[in-house]
Design a protein around this motif. Structure first.
Motif, PDB file in Angstrom:
ATOM      1  N   MET A   1     -87.094  -0.749  -8.192  1.00 42.88           N
ATOM      2  CA  MET A   1     -87.942  -1.904  -8.040  1.00 42.88           C
ATOM      3  C   MET A   1     -87.561  -2.652  -6.776  1.00 42.88           C
ATOM      4  O   MET A   1     -86.922  -3.684  -6.821  1.00 42.88           O
ATOM      5  N   THR A   2     -88.029  -2.141  -5.741  1.00 45.74           N
ATOM      6  CA  THR A   2     -87.727  -2.777  -4.477  1.00 45.74           C
ATOM      7  C   THR A   2     -88.746  -3.840  -4.136  1.00 45.74           C
ATOM      8  O   THR A   2     -88.449  -4.751  -3.377  1.00 45.74           O
ATOM      9  N   ASN A   3     -89.917  -3.731  -4.697  1.00 46.99           N
ATOM     10  CA  ASN A   3     -90.962  -4.692  -4.387  1.00 46.99           C
ATOM     11  C   ASN A   3     -90.828  -5.905  -5.310  1.00 46.99           C
ATOM     12  O   ASN A   3     -90.979  -5.799  -6.518  1.00 46.99           O
ATOM     13  N   PRO A   4     -90.554  -7.082  -4.751  1.00 44.90           N
ATOM     14  CA  PRO A   4     -90.388  -8.274  -5.589  1.00 44.90           C
ATOM     15  C   PRO A   4     -91.679  -8.685  -6.303  1.00 44.90           C
ATOM     16  O   PRO A   4     -91.636  -9.295  -7.370  1.00 44.90           O
ATOM     17  N   LEU A   5     -92.824  -8.351  -5.756  1.00 45.97           N
ATOM     18  CA  LEU A   5     -94.093  -8.698  -6.390  1.00 45.97           C
ATOM     19  C   LEU A   5     -94.277  -7.910  -7.692  1.00 45.97           C
ATOM     20  O   LEU A   5     -94.681  -8.467  -8.717  1.00 45.97           O
ATOM     21  N   ILE A   6     -93.941  -6.628  -7.689  1.00 47.47           N
ATOM     22  CA  ILE A   6     -94.033  -5.807  -8.893  1.00 47.47           C
ATOM     23  C   ILE A   6     -93.006  -6.282  -9.917  1.00 47.47           C
ATOM     24  O   ILE A   6     -93.285  -6.371 -11.108  1.00 47.47           O
ATOM     25  N   HIS A   7     -91.816  -6.617  -9.459  1.00 48.47           N
ATOM     26  CA  HIS A   7     -90.775  -7.123 -10.337  1.00 48.47           C
ATOM     27  C   HIS A   7     -91.217  -8.432 -11.006  1.00 48.47           C
ATOM     28  O   HIS A   7     -91.031  -8.619 -12.216  1.00 48.47           O
ATOM     29  N   ALA A   8     -91.825  -9.314 -10.264  1.00 57.79           N
ATOM     30  CA  ALA A   8     -92.314 -10.587 -10.803  1.00 57.79           C
ATOM     31  C   ALA A   8     -93.419 -10.350 -11.828  1.00 57.79           C
ATOM     32  O   ALA A   8     -93.492 -11.030 -12.860  1.00 57.79           O
ATOM     33  N   PHE A   9     -94.281  -9.361 -11.555  1.00 56.17           N
ATOM     34  CA  PHE A   9     -95.352  -9.034 -12.489  1.00 56.17           C
ATOM     35  C   PHE A   9     -94.777  -8.590 -13.826  1.00 56.17           C
ATOM     36  O   PHE A   9     -95.200  -9.061 -14.886  1.00 56.17           O
ATOM     37  N   PHE A  10     -93.806  -7.661 -13.797  1.00 60.23           N
ATOM     38  CA  PHE A  10     -93.221  -7.168 -15.026  1.00 60.23           C
ATOM     39  C   PHE A  10     -92.406  -8.248 -15.754  1.00 60.23           C
ATOM     40  O   PHE A  10     -92.354  -8.279 -16.983  1.00 60.23           O
ATOM     41  N   MET A  11     -91.773  -9.116 -14.988  1.00 59.02           N
ATOM     42  CA  MET A  11     -91.055 -10.231 -15.610  1.00 59.02           C
ATOM     43  C   MET A  11     -92.043 -11.160 -16.331  1.00 59.02           C
ATOM     44  O   MET A  11     -91.787 -11.582 -17.468  1.00 59.02           O
TER      45      MET A  11
END
Length: 107
Positions: free
Chosen positions: A1-11
């Motif tokens: 998960m290098t992309n912070p936008l994808i990480h924020a979505f899953f969070m």
């Protein structure tokens, strides 16, 4: 998960799922408590109703057992009503005398 936008979505999605589960549990618990409360109140009402019926039946049996055998209609008074009235009048007279005695001794 290098992309912070994808990480924020899953969070955000995980937070929403957890909040949804907790809300569902809270609602289920509240409805369960409401159901228990309703059942308890119905049971209390049933017991109360049964107690009233039992007492009324007992009083009716006691009344019918103490009334004279010649009395056939419920409007006819029992034979000892006059004696009861006389006893009550005597008690009232005694109480009045006791009250008068108490008033005169306290002044």
């Amino acid at each position: 998960m290098t992309n912070p936008l994808i990480h924020a979505f899953f969070m955000g999605r995980a937070v929403a799922e957890i909040v949804n589960e907790q809300l569902e549990n809270a609602l289920t618990d509240a409805l369960s408590e409401l159901g228990k409360f309703d059942a308890e109140q119905r049971e209390r009402l049933r017991h109360f109703t049964q107690e009233v019926i039992d007492r009324a039946n007992h009083a009716a049996e006691t009344y019918s057992g103490s009334s004279s055998p010649t009395a056939t209609s419920p409007s006819s008074p029992p034979s000892d009503v006059q004696a009861t009235i006389d006893d009550l009048r005597a008690e009232i007279a005694l109480l009045r005398a006791e009250i008068q005695r108490h008033r005169s001794s306290s002044t």
